[in-house]
Design a protein around this motif. Structure first.
Motif, PDB file in Angstrom:
ATOM      1  N   GLN A 148       0.800  -1.229   0.000  1.00  0.00           N
ATOM      2  CA  GLN A 148       0.000   0.000   0.000  1.00  0.00           C
ATOM      3  C   GLN A 148       0.830   1.275   0.000  1.00  0.00           C
ATOM      4  OE1 GLN A 148      -2.598   0.358   3.400  1.00  0.00           O
ATOM      5  NE2 GLN A 148      -3.746   2.048   2.502  1.00  0.00           N
ATOM      6  N   ILE A 149       2.122   1.195   0.301  1.00  0.00           N
ATOM      7  CA  ILE A 149       2.953   2.383   0.502  1.00  0.00           C
ATOM      8  C   ILE A 149       4.131   2.423  -0.475  1.00  0.00           C
ATOM      9  CG2 ILE A 149       4.525   3.557   2.118  1.00  0.00           C
ATOM     10  CD1 ILE A 149       1.705   3.908   2.928  1.00  0.00           C
ATOM     11  N   CYS A 150       4.338   3.624  -1.052  1.00  0.00           N
ATOM     12  CA  CYS A 150       5.523   3.910  -1.852  1.00  0.00           C
ATOM     13  C   CYS A 150       6.284   5.047  -1.178  1.00  0.00           C
ATOM     14  CB  CYS A 150       5.153   4.338  -3.266  1.00  0.00           C
ATOM     15  SG  CYS A 150       4.434   3.024  -4.251  1.00  0.00           S
ATOM     16  N   LYS A 151       7.584   5.079  -1.382  1.00  0.00           N
ATOM     17  CA  LYS A 151       8.431   6.133  -0.815  1.00  0.00           C
ATOM     18  C   LYS A 151       8.938   7.013  -1.946  1.00  0.00           C
ATOM     19  CE  LYS A 151      12.700   6.882   1.758  1.00  0.00           C
ATOM     20  NZ  LYS A 151      13.884   6.194   2.316  1.00  0.00           N
ATOM     21  N   LEU A 152       8.748   8.328  -1.784  1.00  0.00           N
ATOM     22  CA  LEU A 152       9.301   9.305  -2.707  1.00  0.00           C
ATOM     23  C   LEU A 152      10.547   9.870  -2.052  1.00  0.00           C
ATOM     24  CD1 LEU A 152       7.520  12.050  -4.697  1.00  0.00           C
ATOM     25  CD2 LEU A 152       9.487  12.630  -3.312  1.00  0.00           C
ATOM     26  N   ASP A 153      11.680   9.665  -2.691  1.00  0.00           N
ATOM     27  CA  ASP A 153      12.955  10.206  -2.212  1.00  0.00           C
ATOM     28  C   ASP A 153      13.427  11.176  -3.287  1.00  0.00           C
ATOM     29  OD1 ASP A 153      15.249  10.687  -0.807  1.00  0.00           O
ATOM     30  OD2 ASP A 153      16.105   8.679  -1.095  1.00  0.00           O
ATOM     31  N   GLY A 154      13.263  12.480  -3.010  1.00  0.00           N
ATOM     32  CA  GLY A 154      13.511  13.451  -4.060  1.00  0.00           C
ATOM     33  C   GLY A 154      14.323  14.650  -3.635  1.00  0.00           C
ATOM     34  N   ARG A 155      14.489  15.542  -4.589  1.00  0.00           N
ATOM     35  CA  ARG A 155      15.226  16.782  -4.388  1.00  0.00           C
ATOM     36  C   ARG A 155      14.424  17.903  -5.032  1.00  0.00           C
ATOM     37  NH1 ARG A 155      19.018  17.067  -1.459  1.00  0.00           N
ATOM     38  NH2 ARG A 155      20.121  18.996  -1.291  1.00  0.00           N
ATOM     39  N   LEU A 156      14.229  18.980  -4.275  1.00  0.00           N
ATOM     40  CA  LEU A 156      13.533  20.177  -4.749  1.00  0.00           C
ATOM     41  C   LEU A 156      14.610  21.223  -5.012  1.00  0.00           C
ATOM     42  CD1 LEU A 156      10.614  21.096  -5.182  1.00  0.00           C
ATOM     43  CD2 LEU A 156      10.635  21.987  -2.860  1.00  0.00           C
ATOM     44  N   ASN A 157      14.726  21.648  -6.277  1.00  0.00           N
ATOM     45  CA  ASN A 157      15.815  22.523  -6.663  1.00  0.00           C
ATOM     46  C   ASN A 157      15.307  23.610  -7.598  1.00  0.00           C
ATOM     47  OD1 ASN A 157      18.292  23.625  -7.283  1.00  0.00           O
ATOM     48  ND2 ASN A 157      19.258  21.659  -7.738  1.00  0.00           N
ATOM     49  N   GLY A 158      15.821  24.833  -7.431  1.00  0.00           N
ATOM     50  CA  GLY A 158      15.479  25.929  -8.319  1.00  0.00           C
ATOM     51  C   GLY A 158      15.204  27.207  -7.555  1.00  0.00           C
ATOM     52  N   GLU A 159      14.569  28.157  -8.225  1.00  0.00           N
ATOM     53  CA  GLU A 159      14.241  29.440  -7.612  1.00  0.00           C
ATOM     54  C   GLU A 159      12.741  29.671  -7.660  1.00  0.00           C
ATOM     55  OE1 GLU A 159      18.145  32.218  -8.034  1.00  0.00           O
ATOM     56  OE2 GLU A 159      16.528  32.539  -9.444  1.00  0.00           O
ATOM     57  N   LEU A 160      12.260  30.318  -6.610  1.00  0.00           N
ATOM     58  CA  LEU A 160      10.835  30.597  -6.487  1.00  0.00           C
ATOM     59  C   LEU A 160      10.657  32.053  -6.086  1.00  0.00           C
ATOM     60  CD1 LEU A 160       7.999  29.309  -6.542  1.00  0.00           C
ATOM     61  CD2 LEU A 160       8.301  28.793  -4.121  1.00  0.00           C
ATOM     62  N   GLU A 166       8.153  43.286  -0.330  1.00  0.00           N
ATOM     63  CA  GLU A 166       8.841  43.236  -1.617  1.00  0.00           C
ATOM     64  C   GLU A 166       8.863  41.804  -2.157  1.00  0.00           C
ATOM     65  OE1 GLU A 166      12.662  45.329  -1.945  1.00  0.00           O
ATOM     66  OE2 GLU A 166      12.255  46.045   0.098  1.00  0.00           O
ATOM     67  N   VAL A 167       8.810  41.712  -3.469  1.00  0.00           N
ATOM     68  CA  VAL A 167       8.926  40.417  -4.142  1.00  0.00           C
ATOM     69  C   VAL A 167      10.408  40.134  -4.357  1.00  0.00           C
ATOM     70  CG1 VAL A 167       8.399  39.165  -6.264  1.00  0.00           C
ATOM     71  CG2 VAL A 167       6.684  40.680  -5.256  1.00  0.00           C
ATOM     72  N   PHE A 168      10.826  38.897  -4.103  1.00  0.00           N
ATOM     73  CA  PHE A 168      12.224  38.514  -4.312  1.00  0.00           C
ATOM     74  C   PHE A 168      12.287  37.048  -4.719  1.00  0.00           C
ATOM     75  CE2 PHE A 168      11.332  37.252  -0.022  1.00  0.00           C
ATOM     76  CZ  PHE A 168      12.160  36.172   0.256  1.00  0.00           C
ATOM     77  N   MET A 169      13.430  36.665  -5.282  1.00  0.00           N
ATOM     78  CA  MET A 169      13.663  35.286  -5.697  1.00  0.00           C
ATOM     79  C   MET A 169      14.489  34.588  -4.615  1.00  0.00           C
ATOM     80  SD  MET A 169      12.099  35.017  -8.541  1.00  0.00           S
ATOM     81  CE  MET A 169      12.645  33.500  -9.273  1.00  0.00           C
ATOM     82  N   LYS A 170      14.115  33.368  -4.290  1.00  0.00           N
ATOM     83  CA  LYS A 170      14.858  32.585  -3.303  1.00  0.00           C
ATOM     84  C   LYS A 170      15.248  31.256  -3.932  1.00  0.00           C
ATOM     85  CE  LYS A 170      14.874  30.816   1.338  1.00  0.00           C
ATOM     86  NZ  LYS A 170      14.258  30.821   2.646  1.00  0.00           N
ATOM     87  N   GLU A 200       3.119  25.571  -2.753  1.00  0.00           N
ATOM     88  CA  GLU A 200       2.164  26.340  -1.940  1.00  0.00           C
ATOM     89  C   GLU A 200       2.557  26.354  -0.474  1.00  0.00           C
ATOM     90  OE1 GLU A 200      -0.203  28.389  -3.041  1.00  0.00           O
ATOM     91  OE2 GLU A 200       0.589  27.833  -5.004  1.00  0.00           O
ATOM     92  N   SER A 201       3.099  25.253   0.015  1.00  0.00           N
ATOM     93  CA  SER A 201       3.556  25.195   1.398  1.00  0.00           C
ATOM     94  C   SER A 201       4.713  26.168   1.632  1.00  0.00           C
ATOM     95  CB  SER A 201       3.991  23.762   1.728  1.00  0.00           C
ATOM     96  OG  SER A 201       4.471  23.684   3.037  1.00  0.00           O
ATOM     97  N   ILE A 202       5.636  26.235   0.688  1.00  0.00           N
ATOM     98  CA  ILE A 202       6.756  27.173   0.787  1.00  0.00           C
ATOM     99  C   ILE A 202       6.240  28.609   0.774  1.00  0.00           C
ATOM    100  CG2 ILE A 202       8.750  28.118  -0.454  1.00  0.00           C
ATOM    101  CD1 ILE A 202       9.280  25.183  -1.407  1.00  0.00           C
ATOM    102  N   LYS A 203       5.322  28.907  -0.136  1.00  0.00           N
ATOM    103  CA  LYS A 203       4.786  30.270  -0.250  1.00  0.00           C
ATOM    104  C   LYS A 203       4.066  30.703   1.022  1.00  0.00           C
ATOM    105  CE  LYS A 203       4.295  30.616  -5.256  1.00  0.00           C
ATOM    106  NZ  LYS A 203       3.335  30.773  -6.369  1.00  0.00           N
ATOM    107  N   MET A 204       3.440  29.772   1.722  1.00  0.00           N
ATOM    108  CA  MET A 204       2.695  30.098   2.935  1.00  0.00           C
ATOM    109  C   MET A 204       3.614  30.280   4.153  1.00  0.00           C
ATOM    110  SD  MET A 204      -0.641  27.666   2.457  1.00  0.00           S
ATOM    111  CE  MET A 204      -1.129  27.891   4.139  1.00  0.00           C
TER     112      MET A 204
END
Length: 127
Positions: free
Chosen positions: A34-46, A55-59, A106-110
């Motif tokens: 029933q379970i799968c594991k996601l092992d990932g990397r989140l990369n880039g700018e937001l 102010e709006v900025f890129m992170k 969305e979680s990062i933005k919040m």
């Protein structure tokens, strides 16, 4: 991008997806029936909004991400098997990687963001 649960085996299946300047890439592997594991990397700018100045900025982001994905309703009493509270439930037999990436964005933005400062800096803690 949707991946069928039935196509995830004990050998890792790689994936990569971009949205809003961030890329989520990694592997999916079956943990049990029933379970799968996601092992990932989140990369880039937001693009974010500074909570102090407005102010709006890129992170830039370069973070690892480990999630567990349930095929159907996850029994919370079984949670101790995984040692993780990060279980996402899907009910149609597919893992929707685009949904996972959008949820992370969305979680990062919040979250709380200060332009020009990094999380955990002593200046941010003293305020």
């Amino acid at each position: 991008m949707k991946i069928a649960f039935r196509k995830i085996a004990s050998s890792p299946k790689t994936f990569s997806l971009k949205s809003d300047g961030l890329e989520l890439s990694g592997t999916l592997v079956r943990v049990d029936s029933q379970i799968c594991k996601l092992d990932g990397r989140l990369n880039g700018e937001l693009e974010l909004v500074c909570d102090r100045s407005g102010e709006v900025f890129m992170k830039h982001f370069d973070e690892s991400l480990v999630l567990y994905i349930s095929d159907g309703l996850w029994d919370t009493q079984s949670q101790s098997k995984l040692n993780s509270l990060d279980v996402i439930e899907f009910f149609d037999g597919f893992i929707d990687v685009e949904y996972i990436l959008q949820s992370e964005i969305e979680s990062i933005k919040m979250d709380y963001h200060i332009k020009g400062e990094r999380y955990g800096s002593s200046k941010e803690k003293s305020e």
